[in-house]
Scaffold this motif. Structure first.
Motif, PDB file in Angstrom:
ATOM      1  N   LEU A  13      -1.825  13.715  -6.574  1.00  0.00           N
ATOM      2  CA  LEU A  13      -2.771  13.292  -7.609  1.00  0.00           C
ATOM      3  C   LEU A  13      -3.469  12.039  -7.089  1.00  0.00           C
ATOM      4  O   LEU A  13      -2.833  10.994  -6.909  1.00  0.00           O
ATOM      5  N   ASP A  70       0.820  -1.223   0.000  1.00  0.00           N
ATOM      6  CA  ASP A  70       0.000   0.000   0.000  1.00  0.00           C
ATOM      7  C   ASP A  70       0.849   1.266   0.000  1.00  0.00           C
ATOM      8  O   ASP A  70       0.342   2.339  -0.320  1.00  0.00           O
ATOM      9  N   ARG A 120      -0.142  -1.648  -4.460  1.00  0.00           N
ATOM     10  CA  ARG A 120      -1.435  -2.319  -4.404  1.00  0.00           C
ATOM     11  C   ARG A 120      -2.530  -1.348  -4.857  1.00  0.00           C
ATOM     12  O   ARG A 120      -2.442  -0.159  -4.579  1.00  0.00           O
ATOM     13  N   PRO A 121      -3.575  -1.838  -5.529  1.00  0.00           N
ATOM     14  CA  PRO A 121      -4.682  -0.939  -5.884  1.00  0.00           C
ATOM     15  C   PRO A 121      -5.176  -0.192  -4.647  1.00  0.00           C
ATOM     16  O   PRO A 121      -5.318  -0.785  -3.573  1.00  0.00           O
ATOM     17  N   GLY A 122      -5.401   1.101  -4.820  1.00  0.00           N
ATOM     18  CA  GLY A 122      -5.824   1.925  -3.702  1.00  0.00           C
ATOM     19  C   GLY A 122      -4.680   2.427  -2.846  1.00  0.00           C
ATOM     20  O   GLY A 122      -4.914   3.188  -1.908  1.00  0.00           O
ATOM     21  N   LEU A 149     -13.014  -0.484  -2.830  1.00  0.00           N
ATOM     22  CA  LEU A 149     -12.373  -0.256  -4.128  1.00  0.00           C
ATOM     23  C   LEU A 149     -12.888  -1.317  -5.105  1.00  0.00           C
ATOM     24  O   LEU A 149     -12.132  -2.139  -5.624  1.00  0.00           O
ATOM     25  N   SER A 190     -11.421  -2.501  -8.394  1.00  0.00           N
ATOM     26  CA  SER A 190     -10.282  -3.417  -8.421  1.00  0.00           C
ATOM     27  C   SER A 190     -10.694  -4.817  -7.966  1.00  0.00           C
ATOM     28  O   SER A 190      -9.835  -5.638  -7.636  1.00  0.00           O
ATOM     29  N   LEU A 247      -1.998   4.186 -12.922  1.00  0.00           N
ATOM     30  CA  LEU A 247      -2.426   4.940 -11.749  1.00  0.00           C
ATOM     31  C   LEU A 247      -3.946   5.026 -11.705  1.00  0.00           C
ATOM     32  O   LEU A 247      -4.578   4.799 -10.677  1.00  0.00           O
ATOM     33  N   PHE A 301     -10.582  -6.062  -2.111  1.00  0.00           N
ATOM     34  CA  PHE A 301     -10.753  -4.704  -2.635  1.00  0.00           C
ATOM     35  C   PHE A 301     -12.191  -4.222  -2.486  1.00  0.00           C
ATOM     36  O   PHE A 301     -12.429  -3.050  -2.169  1.00  0.00           O
ATOM     37  N   TYR A 358      -8.861  13.180  -9.602  1.00  0.00           N
ATOM     38  CA  TYR A 358      -9.185  13.061 -11.033  1.00  0.00           C
ATOM     39  C   TYR A 358      -9.984  11.784 -11.278  1.00  0.00           C
ATOM     40  O   TYR A 358      -9.704  10.738 -10.707  1.00  0.00           O
ATOM     41  N   GLY A 414      -7.284   9.605  -6.935  1.00  0.00           N
ATOM     42  CA  GLY A 414      -8.497   9.265  -7.684  1.00  0.00           C
ATOM     43  C   GLY A 414      -8.222   8.182  -8.696  1.00  0.00           C
ATOM     44  O   GLY A 414      -7.273   7.401  -8.562  1.00  0.00           O
ATOM     45  N   ASP A 455      -6.005   1.622 -11.146  1.00  0.00           N
ATOM     46  CA  ASP A 455      -5.832   1.041  -9.814  1.00  0.00           C
ATOM     47  C   ASP A 455      -6.064   2.038  -8.688  1.00  0.00           C
ATOM     48  O   ASP A 455      -5.844   1.704  -7.523  1.00  0.00           O
ATOM     49  N   ASN A 456      -6.502   3.255  -9.025  1.00  0.00           N
ATOM     50  CA  ASN A 456      -6.730   4.269  -7.989  1.00  0.00           C
ATOM     51  C   ASN A 456      -5.519   4.417  -7.077  1.00  0.00           C
ATOM     52  O   ASN A 456      -5.644   4.486  -5.847  1.00  0.00           O
ATOM     53  N   ILE A 457      -4.348   4.464  -7.691  1.00  0.00           N
ATOM     54  CA  ILE A 457      -3.125   4.686  -6.918  1.00  0.00           C
ATOM     55  C   ILE A 457      -2.883   6.189  -6.794  1.00  0.00           C
ATOM     56  O   ILE A 457      -2.916   6.917  -7.783  1.00  0.00           O
ATOM     57  N   THR A 458      -2.692   6.615  -5.568  1.00  0.00           N
ATOM     58  CA  THR A 458      -2.416   8.032  -5.311  1.00  0.00           C
ATOM     59  C   THR A 458      -0.933   8.305  -5.510  1.00  0.00           C
ATOM     60  O   THR A 458      -0.091   7.520  -5.082  1.00  0.00           O
TER      61      THR A 458
END
Lengths: 346, 346
Positions: free
Chosen positions: B289, A238, A258-260, B99, B102, A282, B94, B265, B291, A285-288
């Motif tokens: 960034l 994460d 990891r996603p999120g 999430l 995912s 990005l 997830f 985003y 979302g 997978d909703n990666i910040t």
């Protein structure tokens, strides 16, 4: 006085230049006793980043205050001080928020003569300088541990903070340079239980283990580093710290996140793909993506307390020390990866 | 049964296809009563995104459960239900984290026949479907307000959540399409005090004001929209919602974000510069960034409560309604910007 000057790719020389003078009442003049060569200095040294020929270099000064202007209140002549790689006023909205790199009066050392010099002029001395308590002011061992707070230790810490490392179950550090190694130290300090360090050099990964990495992954052509990290972390972490800045390192960081999760990045984006980020990865997978140029001034007092208290010691990153007159040898040693990071004594 | 089929750019037709059958015990079959055309459907319609010719389209289904498999426990025939644009199991790591996009068993409606059809097969019905309480199950006004929870309202909400909008002093929404307008609703719902909406269309910005925007900026060639937003927000906002996905919108979003702030985003990255992000601006200003593709399933119950309670009503985004047989006219109206978003009745 003597100062390191950039004369073109592969050519940093010590030259005689004018000693800096105070220009504003908030200035100080510091006699530099310790400074360093940064991994980012190698970019212009290698011709990978533009730099004016004739410009003075270095951005990690520590030394003794020689003079202060009438408006300086927090330091006085004789104080042992260090300064981060960005000059900041300490009073504006962004400094108050701990984002000194966005200081409305922010400047870089390049604007004022580099820190690889006998003396530097320090604008906004009250905001920029951090005082080392008298008790440690002449403790050479302590000072070598403090010096990385000018840049790499604060930058590694910023990666960890930006990646949301706390008492996290698992985290990954991409990069085994000085910043990546400091990110390992920071992650351990913040309580991470599993710290996987990924890099290209066995000796540096060995130091990462000394610093608290629970596992290391040697990233070579024969190894699928992302798959190896996924194995170790049960499918990705994460919290990922990207400590290089090259496109490949960012891709790997996103790949092992990891996603999120969150990628905290502090490596100055560079290289041929510098503009590129793996935006679709990005997004899907909703990666910040958090981080950026590290406001190391914001972390200085906090980290200094731990360094002086003996619970944080980044000094093993200095694997070579040179006098200012021999700085060319220091650059060569870092360029050829003989040295991890070079301490310079003016 | 009848279903909308993509036959090439500018050509979506209703064709006769096989009615879907249950394939797993966790499947349901839903008779679609309401669905919609999405702004993202215009990308393949305009030839800007690849799509297999002959594929069935639509991803925003609401309707009545016709059949369920033995393994379905949460819905039964006769229930009014809707489903987000991603199929999700509701049980994996997830989904449990909120999430759902995912989900380890996640699929899109395209994999199962589109939602612009008389019937859809719903895999993982317990995880995917959201039940509308009986009291509202035949309330046509309520249902038109619920339908945007299949996508755009949840997506706008994800932009606001990702941007960290809370009782924030100021925030900015970039984009005046259905998602941007829903982001305005979401920001108001979350307590934002100043909501600046930026877009290209006066009529949509007028709707943004109805939805809670405190100021609007019409972004035309004659206007420096970023400067105007900076004026309105005192130098940029800490919370910016990017609701378009085009490179220009992302650049504007980063431009109006205050150093240290966050861009949330949700617009699917697309366009010629789709791979590009203004990475140096993000880096130098420490802009986060956050979302990505919106896990609207995670927000469905929460937002549904507000919609049914009468405090949230995104239905004005539907400015045109067509029967499924007339769906070609619906696509044309959205393509030519005669309609903001089109509701489709199979």
């Amino acid at each position: 006085m003597r100062s390191a000057v950039y004369r073109g790719p592969g050519d940093v020389r010590v030259e005689e230049v004018d000693r800096p003078q105070r220009e504003a009442s908030t200035d100080a003049i510091v006699r530099v006793t310790h400074t360093a060569i940064c991994g980012s200095d190698l970019w212009f040294y290698r011709g990978q980043a533009d730099r004016d020929v004739g410009s003075r270099v270095g951005h990690e000064p520590m030394g003794i205050v020689e003079e202060v202007g009438d408006g300086v209140r927090r330091v006085e002549p004789g104080d042992r001080v260090f300064a981060p790689f960005v000059i900041s006023c300490g009073e504006c909205e962004f400094c108050r928020r701990g984002l000194h790199t966005s200081c409305v009066d922010g400047e870089s050392w390049s604007d004022h003569g580099g820190a690889q010099s006998e003396y530097v002029r320090v604008p906004h001395a009250d905001g920029t300088l951090v005082r080392v308590p008298d008790r440690y002011a002449d403790d050479e061992d302590a000072l070598e541990s403090v010096l990385p707070l000018t840049d790499v230790m604060g930058t590694g810490h910023h990666a960890a903070v930006s990646a949301g490392v706390d008492a996290a179950e698992e985290c990954v550090v991409v990069g085994d340079g000085a910043v990546g190694l400091c990110a390992v130290l920071a992650a351990r300090r913040l309580g991470a239980k599993q710290i996987v360090a990924v890099g290209h050099h066995e000796d540096r990964l060995s130091l990462a283990e000394d610093f608290g990495a629970t596992e290391t992954v040697l990233d070579t052509e024969d190894v699928d580093a992302a798959a190896r990290v996924a194995d170790l972390t049960g499918g990705g972490a994460d919290h990922v710290m990207e400590c290089v800045g090259a496109a490949g390192a960012m891709e790997l960081a996103v790949d092992v996140c990891r996603p999120g999760g969150t990628v905290g990045y502090v490596g100055v984006p560079h290289g041929t793909d510098a503009e590129g980020l793996p935006v679709f990865d990005l997004f899907s997978d909703n990666i910040t993506l958090a981080g950026g140029v590290a406001p190391v001034r914001a972390y200085a007092e906090d980290l200094l307390g731990d360094v002086l208290g003996g619970t944080l010691d980044p000094s093993p990153i200095f694997t070579k020390t040179v006098d200012l007159d021999d700085i060319a040898a220091g650059y060569r040693a870092m360029d050829e990866r003989e040295a991890l990071k070079v301490l310079v004594r003016p």
